[in-house]
Design a protein around this motif. Structure first.
Motif, mmCIF file in Angstrom:
data_model
loop_
_atom_site.group_PDB
_atom_site.id
_atom_site.type_symbol
_atom_site.label_atom_id
_atom_site.label_comp_id
_atom_site.label_asym_id
_atom_site.label_seq_id
_atom_site.Cartn_x
_atom_site.Cartn_y
_atom_site.Cartn_z
ATOM 1 N N PRO A 128 0.799 -1.225 0.000
ATOM 2 C CA PRO A 128 0.000 0.000 0.000
ATOM 3 C C PRO A 128 0.836 1.283 0.000
ATOM 4 O O PRO A 128 0.421 2.290 -0.566
ATOM 5 C CB PRO A 128 -0.828 -0.122 1.280
ATOM 6 N N GLY A 129 2.003 1.228 0.638
ATOM 7 C CA GLY A 129 2.853 2.416 0.671
ATOM 8 C C GLY A 129 3.322 2.826 -0.714
ATOM 9 O O GLY A 129 3.407 4.020 -1.030
ATOM 10 N N PHE A 130 3.620 1.843 -1.560
ATOM 11 C CA PHE A 130 4.036 2.118 -2.938
ATOM 12 C C PHE A 130 2.889 2.760 -3.712
ATOM 13 O O PHE A 130 3.082 3.738 -4.444
ATOM 14 C CB PHE A 130 4.470 0.820 -3.613
ATOM 15 N N ALA A 131 1.684 2.202 -3.543
ATOM 16 C CA ALA A 131 0.516 2.763 -4.225
ATOM 17 C C ALA A 131 0.251 4.192 -3.770
ATOM 18 O O ALA A 131 -0.119 5.056 -4.572
ATOM 19 C CB ALA A 131 -0.708 1.887 -3.963
ATOM 20 N N LEU A 132 0.434 4.455 -2.482
ATOM 21 C CA LEU A 132 0.254 5.804 -1.955
ATOM 22 C C LEU A 132 1.229 6.777 -2.621
ATOM 23 O O LEU A 132 0.853 7.893 -2.993
ATOM 24 C CB LEU A 132 0.457 5.807 -0.442
ATOM 25 N N GLN A 133 2.467 6.349 -2.781
ATOM 26 C CA GLN A 133 3.470 7.204 -3.418
ATOM 27 C C GLN A 133 3.205 7.391 -4.905
ATOM 28 O O GLN A 133 3.736 8.328 -5.518
ATOM 29 C CB GLN A 133 4.861 6.595 -3.227
#
Length: 254
Positions: free
Chosen positions: A53-58
């Motif tokens: 999810p952190g990658f998608a947020l970025q």
């Protein structure tokens, strides 16, 4: 492997369903449906499942920059083709997309991308509002190869972005997500076969749909980490669909 096979199952199925709906109900509905975050949602879903999810947020800032660039391209094509043909307009519009995507993503601020997108959408809706769009919507006849091409292109784009995500990075991965695989061929064929008014119907419908896409990305930005992948994306898609058709209904009444 399950995620890999889902890409081959979900992506072409959605492309087929939306393409057939656009073919059945005409250019205005086609524009609305093609403006929904179909490819974007799939890219964000699989980026989050595979990279976290952190990658998608970025990836959200890049995606919002891409959304603004897409709308700038539609507005440019619509205005330019008042005086030029579809071929020259398409080539010039692709150059505009590349340039605007690079410039907007270089700024890298969500607030700038959101403000620019809203401004562009307001202008598009204003310049494409004509009495001929308020009621009837023509059905544009597309060549048989267009729908399979969309299915293959959308699947290939999803596979490339997700497979190369670590190399591309989150911003560039997000920037590629809003590429209008459905809407762009539909807009060009509507222009060639139905004239500038039918192009306006597609561009206007896509702009209304883009309001939902904007809501989709903002919802992802707020919920993907605390809620998790599937609940956040599901809620964001519902928000996008509701917002799109609510705005379409409101504009239709006016």
């Amino acid at each position: 492997m399950t995620v890999f096979y889902l890409k081959f199952l979900i992506t072409p199925t959605l492309m087929l369903a939306i393409s057939l709906a656009a073919k059945r109900w005409g250019t205005h509905i086609g524009g609305l449906l093609s403006g929904l975050p179909v490819t974007s949602a799939l890219v964000m879903l699989f980026l989050s499942l595979e990279q976290g999810p952190g990658f998608a947020l970025q990836a959200v800032p890049g995606a919002l920059a891409g959304l603004a660039a897409v709308q700038a391209t539609y507005l440019f094509y619509y205005q330019m083709t008042k005086r030029s043909g579809a071929l020259i307009g398409s080539i010039a519009a692709l150059l505009v997309y590349a340039l605007s995507a690079v410039l907007i993503s270089h700024v890298g601020k969500v607030s700038v991308s959101v403000a620019l997108t809203l401004l562009l959408l307001s202008v598009i809706i204003a310049v494409t509002t004509k009495p001929s769009h308020s009621g009837q919507s023509k059905v544009v006849s597309l060549p048989r190869w267009v729908i399979p091409m969309r299915m293959l292109t959308a699947t290939a784009l999803l596979l490339v972005i997700t497979a190369c995500a670590q190399w591309l990075g989150p911003v560039l991965s997000g920037l590629l997500a809003p590429i209008p695989i459905i809407a762009w061929p539909l807009a060009v064929f509507a222009h060639v076969q139905g004239g500038h008014d039918e192009l306006g119907a597609i561009v206007r419908g896509n702009a209304i749909g883009a309001l939902g896409v904007l809501g989709f990305y903002l919802a992802i930005n707020m919920t993907i980490v605390p809620w998790g992948t599937v609940p956040a994306i599901a809620a964001a898609v519902v928000l996008a669909v509701v917002a799109t058709f609510a705005v379409a209904k409101l504009l239709q009444r006016r």
